[in-house]
Design an enzyme around this catalytic site. Structure first.
Site, PDB file in Angstrom:
ATOM      1  N   HIS A  69       0.855  -1.288   0.101  1.00 18.41           N
ATOM      2  CA  HIS A  69       0.454   0.087   0.181  1.00 18.41           C
ATOM      3  C   HIS A  69       0.671   0.842  -0.092  1.00 18.41           C
ATOM      4  O   HIS A  69       1.665   1.739   1.182  1.00 18.41           O
ATOM      5  CB  HIS A  69      -1.222  -0.148   1.271  1.00 18.41           C
ATOM      6  CG  HIS A  69      -1.897   1.403   1.515  1.00 18.41           C
ATOM      7  ND1 HIS A  69      -2.614   1.002   0.798  1.00 18.41           N
ATOM      8  CD2 HIS A  69      -1.899   2.571   2.091  1.00 18.41           C
ATOM      9  CE1 HIS A  69      -3.876   2.495   0.880  1.00 18.41           C
ATOM     10  NE2 HIS A  69      -2.391   3.060   1.175  1.00 18.41           N
ATOM     11  N   GLN A  74       2.478  11.144  -2.238  1.00 16.29           N
ATOM     12  CA  GLN A  74       2.452  11.929  -0.771  1.00 16.29           C
ATOM     13  C   GLN A  74       4.019  11.949  -0.132  1.00 16.29           C
ATOM     14  O   GLN A  74       4.747  12.572   0.243  1.00 16.29           O
ATOM     15  CB  GLN A  74       1.415  10.743  -0.150  1.00 16.29           C
ATOM     16  CG  GLN A  74       0.496  11.743  -0.511  1.00 16.29           C
ATOM     17  CD  GLN A  74      -0.835  10.553   0.534  1.00 16.29           C
ATOM     18  OE1 GLN A  74      -0.225  10.186   1.723  1.00 16.29           O
ATOM     19  NE2 GLN A  74      -1.638  10.088  -0.218  1.00 16.29           N
ATOM     20  N   TYR A 134      -5.096   7.022  -6.799  1.00 12.36           N
ATOM     21  CA  TYR A 134      -6.234   7.637  -7.018  1.00 12.36           C
ATOM     22  C   TYR A 134      -6.290   9.673  -8.107  1.00 12.36           C
ATOM     23  O   TYR A 134      -6.787  10.021  -7.837  1.00 12.36           O
ATOM     24  CB  TYR A 134      -7.102   8.270  -5.922  1.00 12.36           C
ATOM     25  CG  TYR A 134      -6.466   8.843  -4.769  1.00 12.36           C
ATOM     26  CD1 TYR A 134      -6.169  10.175  -4.680  1.00 12.36           C
ATOM     27  CD2 TYR A 134      -5.695   7.449  -3.760  1.00 12.36           C
ATOM     28  CE1 TYR A 134      -5.616  10.481  -3.763  1.00 12.36           C
ATOM     29  CE2 TYR A 134      -5.092   8.906  -2.373  1.00 12.36           C
ATOM     30  CZ  TYR A 134      -5.250   9.946  -2.515  1.00 12.36           C
ATOM     31  OH  TYR A 134      -4.499  10.675  -1.065  1.00 12.36           O
ATOM     32  N   HIS A 215     -11.732   3.787  -3.081  1.00  9.62           N
ATOM     33  CA  HIS A 215     -11.040   4.921  -2.183  1.00  9.62           C
ATOM     34  C   HIS A 215     -10.947   4.200  -0.503  1.00  9.62           C
ATOM     35  O   HIS A 215     -10.711   3.769   0.040  1.00  9.62           O
ATOM     36  CB  HIS A 215     -10.845   6.124  -2.542  1.00  9.62           C
ATOM     37  CG  HIS A 215     -10.198   6.598  -1.194  1.00  9.62           C
ATOM     38  ND1 HIS A 215     -10.770   7.325  -0.612  1.00  9.62           N
ATOM     39  CD2 HIS A 215      -8.975   7.100  -1.578  1.00  9.62           C
ATOM     40  CE1 HIS A 215      -9.700   7.791   0.289  1.00  9.62           C
ATOM     41  NE2 HIS A 215      -8.618   7.906  -0.684  1.00  9.62           N
ATOM     42  N   ARG A 218     -16.234   7.204   2.249  1.00 11.84           N
ATOM     43  CA  ARG A 218     -16.422   8.139   1.842  1.00 11.84           C
ATOM     44  C   ARG A 218     -16.626   8.576   0.456  1.00 11.84           C
ATOM     45  O   ARG A 218     -17.004   9.518   0.092  1.00 11.84           O
ATOM     46  CB  ARG A 218     -15.911   8.817   2.651  1.00 11.84           C
ATOM     47  CG  ARG A 218     -15.889   8.975   4.418  1.00 11.84           C
ATOM     48  CD  ARG A 218     -14.357   9.483   5.199  1.00 11.84           C
ATOM     49  NE  ARG A 218     -13.150   9.709   3.870  1.00 11.84           N
ATOM     50  CZ  ARG A 218     -12.193   8.845   4.111  1.00 11.84           C
ATOM     51  NH1 ARG A 218     -11.709   8.165   5.100  1.00 11.84           N
ATOM     52  NH2 ARG A 218     -11.121   9.954   3.363  1.00 11.84           N
ATOM     53  N   HIS A 242      -9.290   1.882   1.538  1.00 13.74           N
ATOM     54  CA  HIS A 242      -9.411   1.970   2.907  1.00 13.74           C
ATOM     55  C   HIS A 242     -10.602   1.614   3.304  1.00 13.74           C
ATOM     56  O   HIS A 242     -11.828   1.692   3.126  1.00 13.74           O
ATOM     57  CB  HIS A 242      -9.242   3.518   2.139  1.00 13.74           C
ATOM     58  CG  HIS A 242      -8.178   4.197   2.568  1.00 13.74           C
ATOM     59  ND1 HIS A 242      -7.891   4.807   0.851  1.00 13.74           N
ATOM     60  CD2 HIS A 242      -6.807   3.706   2.340  1.00 13.74           C
ATOM     61  CE1 HIS A 242      -7.138   4.995   0.621  1.00 13.74           C
ATOM     62  NE2 HIS A 242      -6.265   4.519   1.312  1.00 13.74           N
ATOM     63  N   HIS A 279      -5.721  -0.360   6.533  1.00 10.32           N
ATOM     64  CA  HIS A 279      -6.040  -0.224   8.101  1.00 10.32           C
ATOM     65  C   HIS A 279      -6.299  -1.133   9.248  1.00 10.32           C
ATOM     66  O   HIS A 279      -6.209  -1.120  10.130  1.00 10.32           O
ATOM     67  CB  HIS A 279      -6.307   1.231   7.985  1.00 10.32           C
ATOM     68  CG  HIS A 279      -5.789   2.273   7.082  1.00 10.32           C
ATOM     69  ND1 HIS A 279      -4.053   2.515   7.839  1.00 10.32           N
ATOM     70  CD2 HIS A 279      -5.900   3.025   5.837  1.00 10.32           C
ATOM     71  CE1 HIS A 279      -3.709   3.448   6.150  1.00 10.32           C
ATOM     72  NE2 HIS A 279      -4.935   4.249   5.337  1.00 10.32           N
ATOM     73  N   ASP A 330       2.918   3.964   2.871  1.00 12.49           N
ATOM     74  CA  ASP A 330       1.703   4.216   2.617  1.00 12.49           C
ATOM     75  C   ASP A 330       1.424   5.557   2.561  1.00 12.49           C
ATOM     76  O   ASP A 330       2.218   5.957   1.680  1.00 12.49           O
ATOM     77  CB  ASP A 330       0.540   4.408   4.428  1.00 12.49           C
ATOM     78  CG  ASP A 330      -1.070   5.080   4.028  1.00 12.49           C
ATOM     79  OD1 ASP A 330      -0.980   5.570   2.972  1.00 12.49           O
ATOM     80  OD2 ASP A 330      -1.786   4.653   4.974  1.00 12.49           O
TER      81      ASP A 330
END
Length: 438
Positions: A69, A74, A134, A215, A218, A242, A279, A330
């Site tokens: 993952h 990021q 994404y 994703h 949400r 997630h 997670h 992550d």
């Protein structure tokens, strides 16, 4: 000429390597020969006979680690999210800074950051990455222009990649996309799946494959999740999502559906080994047990979950139910799966005030953790890797047995020392698909 080119030129397509020690079935064995076939797979593992074409003196050979993952872009957040106002911060304030980075990212910068992240993974003995991707669109907002960039960056770095192409269509449960989220947008399941099929036809099948990701609860309506699960099963793709990372996620799901995200998934979707819940920091009790009974995987990202204040997963329940746990870097604030392994056990020790939480039936912790970074990662991503055995991808790395970090460590304690006292700085060489690249 780069070191990668020198090594590739020096070794024949079919070659035999011999290290001082080779990790087989959680134990280091001396003087084994590993024959690598021209197609980049391991042909056989046998007692050394003096015919090695590459002798790795003073090194131990291990199966490449699998980072299940990652959000490679990021990595560019390093140093950017660690200053706080008078009231401190949380996951949601961090997310705003991540959104700001996403809005800044153009194709050239994304490629540069991804290559950096993937090369850093390789230098730490990670040979495969599951890239939960994404950030699809450039500032035009059209055409999935950035998906190919990630695949090109992986090829440039030389890492094996499973592109977990991510469906993202709401800005919150029942809410439209807003701001930076528009760069993540996937208008409909059929359109998204057509795009994924085109990607699957173009990838380099020797080191690249496609998977799916939803994703989160949400960002993806439950009806769309159902369609994605069906598509994954039909195409033989894995599906990651997630799940229950934040308490607020559970509250919003309860307000909308009267239940938790994991319970909703269990009620609406047939889960199994193809599905990985990332997670699960707030997944407890019967829903967790039912998910594990279904054969699903859990991906834990200890350093990111600590950095973001997510929480601590229920490892005792996972272990008691023979859960298949894999690991991820992550947010890539740190890239070192050996460190992630150590955190996986140590956060449990701190929170439960006991030692050896992640142990197997024989009380062995290091071997249990090592399976998380190798075999279970391969299972989660649907790749033929994770062990040094015939028929597997020749995805390998070596560690320096003469490094001061391993001084006075006998072979029978080497895996324990690697996991609990080592780090990626021990890595000497890395091989992906039979090619030595670091």
């Amino acid at each position: 000429m780069s070191p990668r080119e020198v090594l590739s030129e020096r070794l024949p397509p079919m070659h035999i390597i011999q290290a001082d020690l080779t990790l087989v079935d959680d134990a280091f064995v001396p003087d084994l020969a590993v024959a690598i076939a021209a197609d980049g797979t391991i042909e056989r593992v046998e007692s050394a006979s003096g015919t090695a074409t590459l002798r790795l003196s003073g090194q131990a050979l291990l199966p490449g680690m699998i980072n299940a993952h990652s959000h490679a872009f990021q990595r560019a957040l390093r140093g950017r999210t660690e200053r706080f106002g008078a009231i401190g911060g949380n996951f949601w304030s961090w997310r705003e800074q991540m959104y700001a980075l996403a809005e800044e990212m153009d194709a050239s910068r994304l490629r540069r950051v991804c290559v950096q992240a993937f090369r850093e993974m390789l230098s730490r003995g990670i040979t495969t990455v599951g890239e939960f991707h994404y950030l699809h669109h450039d500032d035009s907002g059209k055409g999935y222009a950035l998906d190919n960039i990630v695949l090109e960056a992986a090829a440039e770095a030389g890492i094996r990649i499973v592109l977990l192409n991510t469906y993202y269509t709401t800005g919150g449960i029942g809410q439209p996309l807003a701001g930076a989220q528009r760069r993540f947008g996937t208008p409909s399941v059929p359109e998204f799946l057509e795009h994924c099929q085109r990607l699957a036809e173009r990838v380099d099948s020797r080191t690249q494959q496609i998977g799916l990701a939803a994703h989160s609860i949400r960002a993806v309506p439950i009806d769309d999740i159902i369609q994605l699960v069906r598509a994954a099963e039909q195409n033989g793709w894995v599906l990651h999502m997630h799940v229950e990372e934040q308490v607020q996620e559970l509250k919003e799901c309860a307000d909308a559906f009267g239940t938790t995200p994991m319970r909703l998934l269990l009620e609406q979707v047939d889960l199994g080994p193809f599905f990985t819940a990332v997670h699960c920091t707030h997944t407890f009790g019967q829903p967790l047990e039912e998910f594990l009974e279904s054969g699903g995987n859990v991906c834990i990202c200890p350093t990111t979950e600590a950095d973001l204040g997510d929480g601590i997963p229920d490892m005792p329940t996972i272990m008691a139910n023979d859960g298949a746990v894999c690991l991820g870097s992550d947010s890539n604030v740190r890239i070192d799966l050996i460190e992630e392994l150590r955190w996986l056990e140590h956060v449990q020790r701190v929170s439960r005030r006991e030692r050896g939480v992640c142990r197997d039936a024989e009380g062995n912790v290091a071997a249990t953790l090592w399976r998380c970074a190798t075999r279970f990662g391969a299972r989660s991503l649907g790749i033929n890797a994770g062990t040094i055995s015939a028929g597997r991808h020749a995805d390998l790395f070596t560690i320096d047995l003469n490094h001061p970090m391993l001084s006075e460590v006998p072979p029978e304690q080497l895996l324990d020392a690697l996991v609990f006292a080592g780090d990626g700085g021990l890595v000497r060489r890395v091989c992906v698909g039979g090619k030595w690249i670091v």
